[in-house]
Design a protein around this motif. Structure first.
Motif, PDB file in Angstrom:
ATOM      1  N   PRO A   1      43.991 -74.579 -35.029  1.00 43.97           N
ATOM      2  CA  PRO A   1      42.536 -74.642 -34.575  1.00 43.97           C
ATOM      3  C   PRO A   1      41.559 -75.411 -35.576  1.00 43.97           C
ATOM      4  O   PRO A   1      40.518 -76.149 -35.167  1.00 43.97           O
ATOM      5  CB  PRO A   1      42.359 -73.095 -34.587  1.00 43.97           C
ATOM      6  CG  PRO A   1      43.368 -72.442 -34.489  1.00 43.97           C
ATOM      7  CD  PRO A   1      44.322 -73.258 -35.103  1.00 43.97           C
ATOM      8  N   PHE A   2      41.936 -75.293 -36.916  1.00 46.40           N
ATOM      9  CA  PHE A   2      41.136 -75.959 -37.784  1.00 46.40           C
ATOM     10  C   PHE A   2      41.342 -77.537 -37.723  1.00 46.40           C
ATOM     11  O   PHE A   2      40.303 -78.259 -37.739  1.00 46.40           O
ATOM     12  CB  PHE A   2      41.371 -75.471 -39.234  1.00 46.40           C
ATOM     13  CG  PHE A   2      40.910 -74.245 -39.580  1.00 46.40           C
ATOM     14  CD1 PHE A   2      39.911 -73.437 -38.675  1.00 46.40           C
ATOM     15  CD2 PHE A   2      40.992 -73.396 -40.928  1.00 46.40           C
ATOM     16  CE1 PHE A   2      39.596 -72.067 -39.046  1.00 46.40           C
ATOM     17  CE2 PHE A   2      40.599 -72.241 -41.052  1.00 46.40           C
ATOM     18  CZ  PHE A   2      39.927 -71.557 -40.349  1.00 46.40           C
ATOM     19  N   ARG A   3      42.511 -77.914 -37.633  1.00 46.80           N
ATOM     20  CA  ARG A   3      42.972 -79.255 -37.483  1.00 46.80           C
ATOM     21  C   ARG A   3      42.264 -79.689 -36.289  1.00 46.80           C
ATOM     22  O   ARG A   3      41.764 -80.967 -36.269  1.00 46.80           O
ATOM     23  CB  ARG A   3      44.310 -79.511 -37.347  1.00 46.80           C
ATOM     24  CG  ARG A   3      45.073 -79.208 -38.930  1.00 46.80           C
ATOM     25  CD  ARG A   3      46.494 -79.519 -39.033  1.00 46.80           C
ATOM     26  NE  ARG A   3      47.144 -78.612 -38.515  1.00 46.80           N
ATOM     27  CZ  ARG A   3      48.393 -78.301 -37.927  1.00 46.80           C
ATOM     28  NH1 ARG A   3      48.911 -79.540 -37.571  1.00 46.80           N
ATOM     29  NH2 ARG A   3      48.926 -77.138 -37.468  1.00 46.80           N
ATOM     30  N   ASP A   4      42.298 -78.990 -35.101  1.00 48.53           N
ATOM     31  CA  ASP A   4      41.573 -79.595 -33.858  1.00 48.53           C
ATOM     32  C   ASP A   4      40.230 -79.683 -34.053  1.00 48.53           C
ATOM     33  O   ASP A   4      39.675 -80.561 -33.608  1.00 48.53           O
ATOM     34  CB  ASP A   4      41.925 -78.453 -32.756  1.00 48.53           C
ATOM     35  CG  ASP A   4      43.522 -78.307 -32.358  1.00 48.53           C
ATOM     36  OD1 ASP A   4      44.244 -79.434 -32.938  1.00 48.53           O
ATOM     37  OD2 ASP A   4      43.680 -77.526 -31.499  1.00 48.53           O
ATOM     38  N   GLU A   5      39.714 -78.828 -34.761  1.00 52.89           N
ATOM     39  CA  GLU A   5      38.314 -78.992 -34.949  1.00 52.89           C
ATOM     40  C   GLU A   5      37.783 -80.057 -35.810  1.00 52.89           C
ATOM     41  O   GLU A   5      36.915 -80.826 -35.545  1.00 52.89           O
ATOM     42  CB  GLU A   5      37.690 -77.400 -35.773  1.00 52.89           C
ATOM     43  CG  GLU A   5      36.186 -77.472 -35.994  1.00 52.89           C
ATOM     44  CD  GLU A   5      35.598 -76.182 -36.203  1.00 52.89           C
ATOM     45  OE1 GLU A   5      36.336 -75.140 -36.004  1.00 52.89           O
ATOM     46  OE2 GLU A   5      34.534 -76.154 -36.576  1.00 52.89           O
ATOM     47  N   VAL A   6      38.867 -80.345 -36.951  1.00 58.24           N
ATOM     48  CA  VAL A   6      38.493 -81.699 -37.546  1.00 58.24           C
ATOM     49  C   VAL A   6      38.815 -82.876 -36.681  1.00 58.24           C
ATOM     50  O   VAL A   6      37.668 -83.782 -36.612  1.00 58.24           O
ATOM     51  CB  VAL A   6      39.404 -81.599 -38.770  1.00 58.24           C
ATOM     52  CG1 VAL A   6      39.132 -82.957 -39.509  1.00 58.24           C
ATOM     53  CG2 VAL A   6      39.219 -80.699 -39.861  1.00 58.24           C
TER      54      VAL A   6
ATOM     55  N   HIS B   1      29.555 -78.532 -41.909  1.00 57.35           N
ATOM     56  CA  HIS B   1      30.436 -77.286 -41.596  1.00 57.35           C
ATOM     57  C   HIS B   1      30.609 -76.371 -42.625  1.00 57.35           C
ATOM     58  O   HIS B   1      30.187 -76.802 -43.936  1.00 57.35           O
ATOM     59  CB  HIS B   1      31.957 -78.144 -41.255  1.00 57.35           C
ATOM     60  CG  HIS B   1      32.095 -78.776 -40.087  1.00 57.35           C
ATOM     61  ND1 HIS B   1      31.590 -79.930 -39.877  1.00 57.35           N
ATOM     62  CD2 HIS B   1      32.310 -78.319 -38.666  1.00 57.35           C
ATOM     63  CE1 HIS B   1      31.595 -80.550 -38.785  1.00 57.35           C
ATOM     64  NE2 HIS B   1      32.009 -79.468 -37.985  1.00 57.35           N
ATOM     65  N   ASN B   2      31.251 -75.428 -42.685  1.00 57.67           N
ATOM     66  CA  ASN B   2      31.472 -74.370 -43.765  1.00 57.67           C
ATOM     67  C   ASN B   2      32.651 -74.905 -44.710  1.00 57.67           C
ATOM     68  O   ASN B   2      33.200 -76.117 -44.304  1.00 57.67           O
ATOM     69  CB  ASN B   2      32.028 -73.032 -43.294  1.00 57.67           C
ATOM     70  CG  ASN B   2      33.202 -73.125 -42.513  1.00 57.67           C
ATOM     71  OD1 ASN B   2      34.248 -73.678 -42.848  1.00 57.67           O
ATOM     72  ND2 ASN B   2      33.139 -71.984 -41.465  1.00 57.67           N
ATOM     73  N   TYR B   3      33.036 -74.099 -45.731  1.00 60.80           N
ATOM     74  CA  TYR B   3      33.575 -75.195 -46.999  1.00 60.80           C
ATOM     75  C   TYR B   3      35.250 -75.004 -46.365  1.00 60.80           C
ATOM     76  O   TYR B   3      35.954 -76.020 -46.934  1.00 60.80           O
ATOM     77  CB  TYR B   3      33.510 -74.137 -48.021  1.00 60.80           C
ATOM     78  CG  TYR B   3      34.078 -72.751 -48.088  1.00 60.80           C
ATOM     79  CD1 TYR B   3      35.589 -72.530 -48.371  1.00 60.80           C
ATOM     80  CD2 TYR B   3      33.257 -71.879 -48.145  1.00 60.80           C
ATOM     81  CE1 TYR B   3      35.809 -71.108 -48.459  1.00 60.80           C
ATOM     82  CE2 TYR B   3      33.696 -70.479 -48.049  1.00 60.80           C
ATOM     83  CZ  TYR B   3      35.218 -70.035 -48.312  1.00 60.80           C
ATOM     84  OH  TYR B   3      35.631 -68.891 -48.178  1.00 60.80           O
ATOM     85  N   THR B   4      35.760 -74.159 -45.461  1.00 61.82           N
ATOM     86  CA  THR B   4      37.208 -74.180 -44.964  1.00 61.82           C
ATOM     87  C   THR B   4      37.263 -75.528 -44.132  1.00 61.82           C
ATOM     88  O   THR B   4      38.162 -76.160 -44.422  1.00 61.82           O
ATOM     89  CB  THR B   4      37.328 -72.873 -44.037  1.00 61.82           C
ATOM     90  OG1 THR B   4      36.881 -71.934 -44.715  1.00 61.82           O
ATOM     91  CG2 THR B   4      38.709 -73.111 -43.646  1.00 61.82           C
ATOM     92  N   ILE B   5      36.514 -75.677 -43.331  1.00 62.26           N
ATOM     93  CA  ILE B   5      36.539 -77.121 -42.432  1.00 62.26           C
ATOM     94  C   ILE B   5      36.210 -77.959 -43.362  1.00 62.26           C
ATOM     95  O   ILE B   5      36.720 -79.215 -42.953  1.00 62.26           O
ATOM     96  CB  ILE B   5      35.502 -76.895 -41.191  1.00 62.26           C
ATOM     97  CG1 ILE B   5      35.718 -75.594 -40.457  1.00 62.26           C
ATOM     98  CG2 ILE B   5      35.384 -78.010 -40.345  1.00 62.26           C
ATOM     99  CD1 ILE B   5      37.165 -75.417 -39.717  1.00 62.26           C
ATOM    100  N   ASP B   6      35.108 -78.053 -44.139  1.00 65.53           N
ATOM    101  CA  ASP B   6      35.001 -79.150 -45.201  1.00 65.53           C
ATOM    102  C   ASP B   6      36.222 -79.588 -45.743  1.00 65.53           C
ATOM    103  O   ASP B   6      36.573 -80.768 -45.850  1.00 65.53           O
ATOM    104  CB  ASP B   6      33.673 -78.849 -45.936  1.00 65.53           C
ATOM    105  CG  ASP B   6      32.333 -79.228 -45.433  1.00 65.53           C
ATOM    106  OD1 ASP B   6      32.353 -79.798 -44.479  1.00 65.53           O
ATOM    107  OD2 ASP B   6      31.520 -79.070 -46.044  1.00 65.53           O
TER     108      ASP B   6
HETATM  109  C1  LIG Z   1      34.567 -71.872 -41.065  1.00 66.66           C
HETATM  110  O1  LIG Z   1      34.439 -72.086 -39.503  1.00 66.66           O
HETATM  111  C2  LIG Z   1      35.526 -71.898 -38.754  1.00 66.66           C
HETATM  112  C3  LIG Z   1      35.279 -72.093 -37.245  1.00 66.66           C
HETATM  113  O2  LIG Z   1      34.606 -73.255 -37.314  1.00 66.66           O
HETATM  114  C4  LIG Z   1      35.734 -70.222 -38.764  1.00 66.66           C
HETATM  115  O3  LIG Z   1      37.029 -70.045 -38.015  1.00 66.66           O
HETATM  116  C5  LIG Z   1      36.107 -70.041 -40.314  1.00 66.66           C
HETATM  117  O4  LIG Z   1      36.347 -68.549 -40.258  1.00 66.66           O
HETATM  118  C6  LIG Z   1      34.854 -70.347 -41.054  1.00 66.66           C
HETATM  119  N1  LIG Z   1      35.139 -70.020 -42.342  1.00 66.66           N
HETATM  120  C7  LIG Z   1      34.318 -69.452 -43.184  1.00 66.66           C
HETATM  121  C8  LIG Z   1      34.790 -69.606 -44.669  1.00 66.66           C
HETATM  122  O5  LIG Z   1      33.133 -69.194 -42.854  1.00 66.66           O
END
Ligand SMILES: *[C@@H]1O[C@H](CO)[C@@H](O)[C@H](O)[C@H]1NC(C)=O
Ligand SMILES: *[C@@H]1O[C@H](CO)[C@@H](O)[C@H](O)[C@H]1NC(C)=O
Ligand SMILES: *[C@@H]1O[C@H](CO)[C@@H](O)[C@H](O)[C@H]1NC(C)=O
Ligand SMILES: *[C@@H]1O[C@H](CO)[C@@H](O)[C@H](O)[C@H]1NC(C)=O
Ligand SMILES: *[C@@H]1O[C@H](CO)[C@@H](O)[C@H](O)[C@H]1NC(C)=O
Ligand SMILES: *[C@@H]1O[C@H](CO)[C@@H](O)[C@H](O)[C@H]1NC(C)=O
Ligand SMILES: *[C@@H]1O[C@H](CO)[C@@H](O)[C@H](O)[C@H]1NC(C)=O
Ligand SMILES: *[C@@H]1O[C@H](CO)[C@@H](O)[C@H](O)[C@H]1NC(C)=O
Ligand SMILES: *[C@@H]1O[C@H](CO)[C@@H](O)[C@H](O)[C@H]1NC(C)=O
Ligand SMILES: *[C@@H]1O[C@H](CO)[C@@H](O)[C@H](O)[C@H]1NC(C)=O
Length: 373
Positions: free
Chosen positions: A210-215, A302-307
């Motif tokens: 899901p993260f890769r798709d979002e990217v 985006h948040n740091y995960t997605i970044d």
């Molecule tokens: C960042 O965003 C993704 C969805 O876009 C979410 O699934 C994830 O939990 C978020 N991560 C944080 C650390 O908030």
């Protein structure tokens, strides 16, 4: 029963209980609420750069753990999950290996990486993650890609191996662990600790689908209109500021990356490639919008995960300061541009920093690091 015998019988129970965890008798254990202990004695190698860290309550001058004072590692009992194949040998000679997790995502990735790599180099040691809320940072980022099991256990009297920045001092010790359960302690900020398992480690640090798709959706949404059908190169830029460039940090040797660094780094790619798009991620986007200017720049919110995923899935990357930046550089397949000014020698960072420990040797498609000022 005297204390020693009590301890021995507890340990026997622990070993038995631990084996049960691995073969999946989890329900029984939750019912009986047996204690799982992680026991050994405490040693240390090298100099600690974290000795004054107040979180680090169980390191003290005599190198002995105060059993009641393991606040960081908790005092609980049941192994709740075992997502590894339940095959822990009951043979003598197996020990557990764990790491304490401190800091945020970048530091935790180093702690996980050294745990993973050290377990690979020492087959009699079974790696185990201590369940704690802090680890959710790592788990929410890489999900099921992480192969090391989590358990809810108590660390008692563990042999602690302390990480320091200069990996050469530590590597020998990590290849020959003391024959006991071992706790990896500290900030292991060097690629050298895991150079021997880097391909497998990259699999551990794979973003969930899901993260890769979002990217990839994000990449599409910011693709310059005229380049929709043209080949172009995407360069991630990570600009770390805020808490790493305070006056106090600067005294410690953290250098804020000047706007000219980013300009020069962008120029480097523009000269190399015909069409280049830049994607800026930062903890200070306002600064970036004032200082990182030009054509074909997108600013990620985006948040740091997605970044981290956006950065590391880019074709190339320009990194700045901190471990998060470093990991984005390590994960990115293309060229990684880093700032070529080293921390001043008379600062804390200047003393502990070792460029060779931080800049990977260029030996595969990932590790082309280029220094720019
Ligand atoms: C960042 O965003 C993704 C969805 O876009 C979410 O699934 C994830 O939990 C978020 N991560 C944080 C650390 O908030
Ligand atoms: C800690 O380890 C030392 C050395 O092996 C041992 O003598 C001591 O009994 C242990 N203490 C606990 C609480 O496990
Ligand atoms: C450890 O610290 C001492 C005192 O600060 C210093 O003299 C020594 O060189 C350091 N050793 C290493 C391996 O960094
Ligand atoms: C560490 O703590 C000791 C004792 O509190 C103090 O004297 C020393 O200055 C501290 N060192 C650093 C680097 O903060
Ligand atoms: C470390 O622990 C030992 C044994 O519990 C204790 O005697 C000593 O005072 C402690 N040292 C420090 C610096 O806290
Ligand atoms: C735990 O820490 C407290 C406060 O620092 C101290 O009073 C107590 O003696 C410690 N307990 C052990 C077992 O070391
Ligand atoms: C678990 O065991 C099965 C069957 O032996 C094997 O196919 C699989 O690859 C193992 N998985 C892991 C993560 O070791
Ligand atoms: C560990 O187990 C205890 C009770 O056995 C529970 O209260 C605690 O929430 C558990 N911790 C985690 C992180 O699962
Ligand atoms: C840092 O180390 C790498 C690898 O050893 C080397 O190629 C590079 O020139 C060094 N960079 C600086 C700025 O000293
Ligand atoms: C800083 O220390 C390194 C290693 O000791 C040395 O090579 C370098 O010349 C020093 N830099 C300055 C500016 O003194």
């Amino acid at each position: 029963m005297d204390g020693h015998r009590w301890l021995l019988s507890t340990l026997t129970l622990v070993i038995f209980v631990s084996i049960l965890f691995w073969i999946g008798e989890i329900d029984t254990l939750i019912k009986t609420g047996s204690k799982a202990l992680f026991s050994a004695h405490l040693l240390s190698f090298g100099n600690s750069s974290v000795g004054n860290n107040t979180e680090n309550v169980y390191l003290n001058a005599s190198r002995r753990v105060a059993v009641d004072n393991l606040t960081e590692v908790g005092t609980t009992s049941d192994v709740v999950t075992s997502d590894r194949n339940g095959s822990v040998s009951s043979e003598e000679g197996n020990y557990y290996l764990t790491a304490s997790f401190r800091g945020r995502l970048g530091n935790q990735m180093f702690q996980y990486a050294v745990l993973f790599a050290t377990a690979r180099a020492n087959h009699a040691w079974i790696p185990l993650l201590k369940k704690c809320r802090r680890l959710n940072v790592l788990k929410n980022t890489f999900g099921r890609s992480l192969s090391i099991s989590s358990a809810n256990f108590t660390i008692v009297n563990a042999t602690a191996v302390e990480g320091i920045v200069d990996a050469d001092v530590m590597l020998k010790e990590l290849r020959h662990l003391p024959k006991s359960n071992v706790l990896l302690e500290g900030y292991f900020e060097s690629h050298k600790y895991f150079a021997h398992v880097k391909d497998d480690l990259r699999k551990e640090f794979t973003f969930p689908r899901p993260f890769r798709d979002e990217v990839s959706n994000y990449y599409k949404s910011v693709t310059p209109i005229l380049w929709k059908d043209e080949p172009f190169v995407r360069v991630g830029i990570h600009v770390r500021r805020t808490t790493l460039i305070t006056e106090e940090r600067q005294k410690m040797g953290f250098i804020p990356r000047p706007p000219t660094y980013f300009t020069h780094a962008m120029e480097y790619f523009k000269q190399k490639y015909n069409r280049v798009q830049f994607i800026v991620t930062s903890d200070d986007l306002a600064w970036c919008k004032d200082n990182i200017l030009g054509e074909h720049i997108a600013y990620s919110t985006h948040n740091y995960t997605i970044d981290l995923a956006i950065l590391s899935l880019s074709d190339h990357i320009i990194i700045s300061l901190g471990t998060f930046s470093w990991w984005a550089g390590w994960l990115c397949k293309g060229t990684t541009v880093y700032y070529g000014v080293m921390p001043p020698n008379d600062t804390y960072l200047g003393k502990v920093y070792n460029n060779n420990s931080c800049v990977p040797v260029p030996d595969d498609e990932y590790n082309h690091w280029v220094s720019i000022i």
